[in-house]
Design a protein around this motif. Structure first.
Motif, PDB file in Angstrom:
ATOM      1  N   GLU A 163      -1.694  18.956 -23.948  1.00 35.59           N
ATOM      2  CA  GLU A 163      -2.777  18.501 -23.063  1.00 35.59           C
ATOM      3  C   GLU A 163      -2.450  17.268 -22.658  1.00 35.59           C
ATOM      4  N   LEU A 164      -2.695  16.987 -21.712  1.00 34.95           N
ATOM      5  CA  LEU A 164      -2.841  15.360 -21.152  1.00 34.95           C
ATOM      6  C   LEU A 164      -3.855  15.152 -19.891  1.00 34.95           C
ATOM      7  N   VAL A 165      -5.000  14.556 -20.384  1.00 33.78           N
ATOM      8  CA  VAL A 165      -6.133  14.686 -19.554  1.00 33.78           C
ATOM      9  C   VAL A 165      -6.331  13.092 -19.275  1.00 33.78           C
ATOM     10  N   GLU A 166      -5.997  12.843 -17.815  1.00 30.74           N
ATOM     11  CA  GLU A 166      -6.478  11.388 -17.673  1.00 30.74           C
ATOM     12  C   GLU A 166      -7.930  11.297 -17.163  1.00 30.74           C
ATOM     13  N   GLU A 167      -8.245  10.130 -18.082  1.00 31.11           N
ATOM     14  CA  GLU A 167      -9.706   9.668 -17.859  1.00 31.11           C
ATOM     15  C   GLU A 167      -9.785   8.558 -16.709  1.00 31.11           C
ATOM     16  N   GLU A 168      -8.696   7.804 -16.676  1.00 25.91           N
ATOM     17  CA  GLU A 168      -8.739   6.458 -15.787  1.00 25.91           C
ATOM     18  C   GLU A 168      -7.346   6.228 -15.518  1.00 25.91           C
ATOM     19  N   LEU A 169      -6.900   5.716 -14.410  1.00 25.04           N
ATOM     20  CA  LEU A 169      -5.553   5.350 -14.180  1.00 25.04           C
ATOM     21  C   LEU A 169      -5.873   4.173 -13.027  1.00 25.04           C
ATOM     22  N   GLN A 186       5.855  15.346 -18.447  1.00 22.02           N
ATOM     23  CA  GLN A 186       5.271  15.302 -19.842  1.00 22.02           C
ATOM     24  C   GLN A 186       4.859  16.553 -20.316  1.00 22.02           C
ATOM     25  N   ARG A 187       3.841  17.089 -19.689  1.00 14.18           N
ATOM     26  CA  ARG A 187       3.150  18.351 -19.712  1.00 14.18           C
ATOM     27  C   ARG A 187       4.173  19.642 -19.961  1.00 14.18           C
ATOM     28  N   ALA A 188       5.131  19.583 -19.113  1.00 12.74           N
ATOM     29  CA  ALA A 188       6.059  20.732 -18.895  1.00 12.74           C
ATOM     30  C   ALA A 188       7.122  20.361 -19.909  1.00 12.74           C
ATOM     31  N   GLY A 189       7.505  19.501 -20.422  1.00 15.35           N
ATOM     32  CA  GLY A 189       8.512  19.007 -21.115  1.00 15.35           C
ATOM     33  C   GLY A 189       9.793  19.144 -20.520  1.00 15.35           C
ATOM     34  N   ASP A 190       9.587  18.729 -19.306  1.00 14.56           N
ATOM     35  CA  ASP A 190      10.734  18.675 -18.198  1.00 14.56           C
ATOM     36  C   ASP A 190      11.582  17.430 -18.389  1.00 14.56           C
ATOM     37  N   SER A 226       0.817  -1.264   0.033  1.00 15.93           N
ATOM     38  CA  SER A 226       0.180  -0.198  -0.033  1.00 15.93           C
ATOM     39  C   SER A 226       0.737   1.368   0.063  1.00 15.93           C
ATOM     40  N   GLU A 227       1.918   1.456   0.662  1.00 16.78           N
ATOM     41  CA  GLU A 227       2.999   2.337   0.619  1.00 16.78           C
ATOM     42  C   GLU A 227       3.593   2.444  -0.758  1.00 16.78           C
ATOM     43  N   ARG A 228       3.896   1.399  -1.315  1.00 18.19           N
ATOM     44  CA  ARG A 228       4.650   1.434  -2.661  1.00 18.19           C
ATOM     45  C   ARG A 228       3.601   1.796  -3.707  1.00 18.19           C
ATOM     46  N   GLU A 229       2.260   1.550  -3.445  1.00 14.45           N
ATOM     47  CA  GLU A 229       1.147   2.028  -4.462  1.00 14.45           C
ATOM     48  C   GLU A 229       1.149   3.447  -4.345  1.00 14.45           C
ATOM     49  N   ALA A 230       1.109   4.027  -3.127  1.00 16.45           N
ATOM     50  CA  ALA A 230       1.288   5.576  -2.962  1.00 16.45           C
ATOM     51  C   ALA A 230       2.288   6.103  -3.692  1.00 16.45           C
ATOM     52  N   GLU A 231       3.479   5.575  -3.604  1.00 14.60           N
ATOM     53  CA  GLU A 231       4.551   6.011  -4.230  1.00 14.60           C
ATOM     54  C   GLU A 231       4.717   5.875  -5.690  1.00 14.60           C
ATOM     55  N   LEU A 232       3.945   4.865  -6.039  1.00 17.45           N
ATOM     56  CA  LEU A 232       3.934   4.411  -7.771  1.00 17.45           C
ATOM     57  C   LEU A 232       2.803   5.668  -8.230  1.00 17.45           C
ATOM     58  N   LEU A 233       1.722   5.928  -7.491  1.00 14.14           N
ATOM     59  CA  LEU A 233       0.725   6.805  -8.099  1.00 14.14           C
ATOM     60  C   LEU A 233       1.541   8.085  -7.866  1.00 14.14           C
ATOM     61  N   ASP A 234       2.504   8.470  -6.931  1.00 17.14           N
ATOM     62  CA  ASP A 234       3.155   9.906  -7.116  1.00 17.14           C
ATOM     63  C   ASP A 234       3.888   9.924  -8.226  1.00 17.14           C
ATOM     64  N   ALA A 235       4.739   8.817  -8.563  1.00 19.98           N
ATOM     65  CA  ALA A 235       5.599   8.971  -9.730  1.00 19.98           C
ATOM     66  C   ALA A 235       4.735   9.057 -10.909  1.00 19.98           C
ATOM     67  N   GLU A 236       3.654   8.427 -11.035  1.00  9.97           N
ATOM     68  CA  GLU A 236       2.857   8.233 -12.364  1.00  9.97           C
ATOM     69  C   GLU A 236       2.500   9.837 -12.399  1.00  9.97           C
ATOM     70  N   ARG A 237       2.160  10.484 -11.137  1.00  8.70           N
ATOM     71  CA  ARG A 237       1.640  11.844 -11.474  1.00  8.70           C
ATOM     72  C   ARG A 237       2.863  12.829 -11.833  1.00  8.70           C
ATOM     73  N   ARG A 238       3.997  12.558 -11.190  1.00  6.67           N
ATOM     74  CA  ARG A 238       5.350  13.198 -11.564  1.00  6.67           C
ATOM     75  C   ARG A 238       5.387  13.233 -12.926  1.00  6.67           C
ATOM     76  N   LEU A 239       5.592  11.886 -13.735  1.00  5.59           N
ATOM     77  CA  LEU A 239       5.707  11.629 -15.039  1.00  5.59           C
ATOM     78  C   LEU A 239       4.852  12.259 -15.846  1.00  5.59           C
ATOM     79  N   GLN A 240       3.381  12.531 -15.630  1.00  8.20           N
ATOM     80  CA  GLN A 240       2.564  13.131 -16.382  1.00  8.20           C
ATOM     81  C   GLN A 240       2.887  14.908 -16.234  1.00  8.20           C
ATOM     82  N   ALA A 241       3.293  15.481 -15.000  1.00 10.02           N
ATOM     83  CA  ALA A 241       3.606  16.637 -15.303  1.00 10.02           C
ATOM     84  C   ALA A 241       4.985  16.970 -15.774  1.00 10.02           C
TER      85      ALA A 241
END
Length: 163
Positions: A104-110, A60-64, A43-58
């Protein structure tokens, strides 16, 4: 085993849906107990993976490129919606050279699954941008395989397909 409620069977704790296509809500999570003493509960790893996915999406949007560099494993092998294979260096170069621009990157489902030091994210969403110099608007499904190590979660494999 995919269902409208997410990946896996209810109550297994192996899958987490973080949004639904209609409202962006519908969060569900399953509690886990550590399988081995001294390991991080999934469950802790799930939270960290969710955070990593969110950072990836950000990123991608920022071209960082620096953030992407930290999230992509050196061994990355990915296949785009056109079937072409690319590596971490290919992806970083495309963002650096601005031949890959996500407007634009709009998440519908994750959905995500974590088993020990391996995680998989299943993203469904709308993407608008420029890829290979051509404008693109598409509904895409990304499947990403992540590994957990000394630098946190990193993507080692990815597949992108039209949805």
């Amino acid at each position: 085993m995919t269902s409208s409620r997410g990946i896996g069977e209810p109550g297994t704790g192996r899958a987490r849906r973080t949004s639904d296509s209609a409202s962006g809500s519908g969060r569900t999570a399953h509690e886990l107990c550590p399988e081995e003493e001294g390991t991080m509960p999934d469950s802790e790893r799930e939270a960290e993976l969710l955070d990593a996915e969110r950072r990836l999406q950000a990123a991608q949007r920022a071209g960082d490129v620096a953030a992407l560099d930290g999230l992509l494993d050196e061994r990355l092998i990915a296949f785009g919606p056109d079937g072409n294979r690319f590596t971490k260096q290919d992806d970083l170069a495309a963002h650096r050279d601005r031949t890959s621009v996500v407007d634009e990157l709009v998440e519908e489902e994750l959905d995500l699954i974590v088993e020990g030091a391996t995680g998989v994210t299943f993203f469904l969403g709308r993407v608008t941008g420029t890829f290979g110099g051509a404008p693109v608007t598409a509904r895409l499904r990304y499947t990403r395989t992540w590994t957990y190590g000394e630098h946190g979660w990193r993507i080692v494999a990815a597949h992108i397909s039209p949805a």
